[in-house]
Write a protein that holds these residues in place. Structure first.
Motif, PDB file in Angstrom:
ATOM      1  N   ILE A  84      41.218  42.887  38.148  1.00  0.00           N
ATOM      2  CA  ILE A  84      40.359  41.974  38.912  1.00  0.00           C
ATOM      3  C   ILE A  84      40.197  40.667  38.150  1.00  0.00           C
ATOM      4  CG2 ILE A  84      37.967  41.569  39.662  1.00  0.00           C
ATOM      5  CD1 ILE A  84      37.834  44.489  40.508  1.00  0.00           C
ATOM      6  N   LEU A 133      41.389  37.060  39.667  1.00  0.00           N
ATOM      7  CA  LEU A 133      40.436  35.962  39.828  1.00  0.00           C
ATOM      8  C   LEU A 133      40.837  34.766  38.970  1.00  0.00           C
ATOM      9  CD1 LEU A 133      37.039  37.915  39.843  1.00  0.00           C
ATOM     10  CD2 LEU A 133      38.072  36.692  41.761  1.00  0.00           C
ATOM     11  N   VAL A 166      31.181  41.160  38.724  1.00  0.00           N
ATOM     12  CA  VAL A 166      31.872  42.413  39.000  1.00  0.00           C
ATOM     13  C   VAL A 166      31.357  43.472  38.027  1.00  0.00           C
ATOM     14  CG1 VAL A 166      34.089  43.606  39.155  1.00  0.00           C
ATOM     15  CG2 VAL A 166      33.935  41.181  39.787  1.00  0.00           C
ATOM     16  N   LYS A 210      43.456  43.499  43.842  1.00  0.00           N
ATOM     17  CA  LYS A 210      43.704  42.406  44.800  1.00  0.00           C
ATOM     18  C   LYS A 210      43.046  42.701  46.147  1.00  0.00           C
ATOM     19  CE  LYS A 210      47.970  40.494  42.872  1.00  0.00           C
ATOM     20  NZ  LYS A 210      49.387  40.143  43.134  1.00  0.00           N
ATOM     21  N   VAL A 247      39.193  42.190  45.754  1.00  0.00           N
ATOM     22  CA  VAL A 247      38.783  40.781  45.706  1.00  0.00           C
ATOM     23  C   VAL A 247      38.894  40.143  47.092  1.00  0.00           C
ATOM     24  CG1 VAL A 247      39.385  38.498  44.805  1.00  0.00           C
ATOM     25  CG2 VAL A 247      39.329  40.469  43.264  1.00  0.00           C
TER      26      VAL A 247
END
Length: 255
Positions: free
Chosen positions: A16, A20, A77, A203, A206
């Motif tokens: 993640i 990002l 997160v 992915k 997100v």
């Protein structure tokens, strides 16, 4: 945008953070393993800040917020967590209390503190990482399943409050099935079914988070399992989960 990711030295958290970062976010990663975390972020292209901290300690959780408060976090997160395997009477109490601190207290405290700031700005995203374990009781992994149920229910309740307040802040809960990460090594088990790729899960998570999806379930198999599981009694679900966990126990010899 700036994102804070806990448990980002490997697995879903790391992927993640990578994704990002690729999307242009400045990244703050939190881990208790300095060497592993530094190695993990070497290929990141954008700005990365590393914080070494053990979030199983409640004082450290609050210290993390103090350290990051002025960073103007746009995305939080809450990924840090671990599990353990065994009957409730045989598992180690000290390890379980650390699990509760990390899986529940860290998520609870960081969500509350950063959400207050996000509500003032009327923008931001929070992604709490739970598990498909959150949907039912888990014999032989009772504490882990219960901790993830807490994360899911907390997230759902906050989501409803934000909706009623017409807030632009979004909160989501990621509930994956087995994923190819370091989790099974820490828990001392081997998955009984083929795990998903952590990059795919990251992915997908997100993408759905940015859309404002509440409960995020990667993979068709887990979506189907969740759908049909609604038609089974709790007793039947526990019987199924127990059999799955027993398979994990049998696989430990080859782990």
């Amino acid at each position: 945008m700036k994102a804070l990711i806990t448990g980002a030295s490997s697995g879903i958290g790391l992927e993640i953070a990578k994704y990002l970062n690729d999307l242009g976010c400045d990244i703050i990663v939190v881990s208790r393993n300095k060497e592993k975390q530094e190695q993990a972020v070497k290929k990141f292209k954008g700005k990365v800040k590393i914080i070494i901290m053990d979030l199983a300690n409640e004082n450290n959780i609050k210290s993390l917020y103090v350290l990051c408060k002025k960073e103007d976090i746009d995305i939080l997160v809450n990924n840090a967590g671990f599990g353990d395997f065994g009957t409730f009477t045989s598992t180690d109490l000290t390890k379980e209390l650390e699990m509760i601190n990390l899986n529940i207290k860290a998520v609870h405290i960081l969500t509350k503190l950063f959400l207050r700031d996000m509500k003032k700005k009327n923008k931001g995203y929070i992604l709490n990482v739970a598990s498909s374990a959150a949907f039912q009781p888990g014999p032989l992994m009772a504490t882990y399943y219960s901790s993830k149920a807490y994360v899911l229910r907390l997230t759902e309740a906050i989501h409803y409050e934000l909706k009623k307040e017409k807030s632009n802040v979004k909160i989501s809960c990621l509930c994956p099935g087995p994923v190819n990460t370091n989790f099974n090594k820490v828990a001392g088990v081997k998955f009984a079914v083929k795990p998903l790729n952590s990059k795919y899960v990251a992915k997908y998570a997100v993408y759905q988070m940015l859309k404002g999806k509440l409960v995020i379930i990667p993979g068709l198999k887990m979506k189907l399992a969740r759908f049909f599981g609604r038609f089974l009694s709790t007793k039947m679900l526990m019987r199924i989960i127990y059999r799955i966990q027993k398979k994990k126990e049998q696989n430990r010899k080859t782990f």
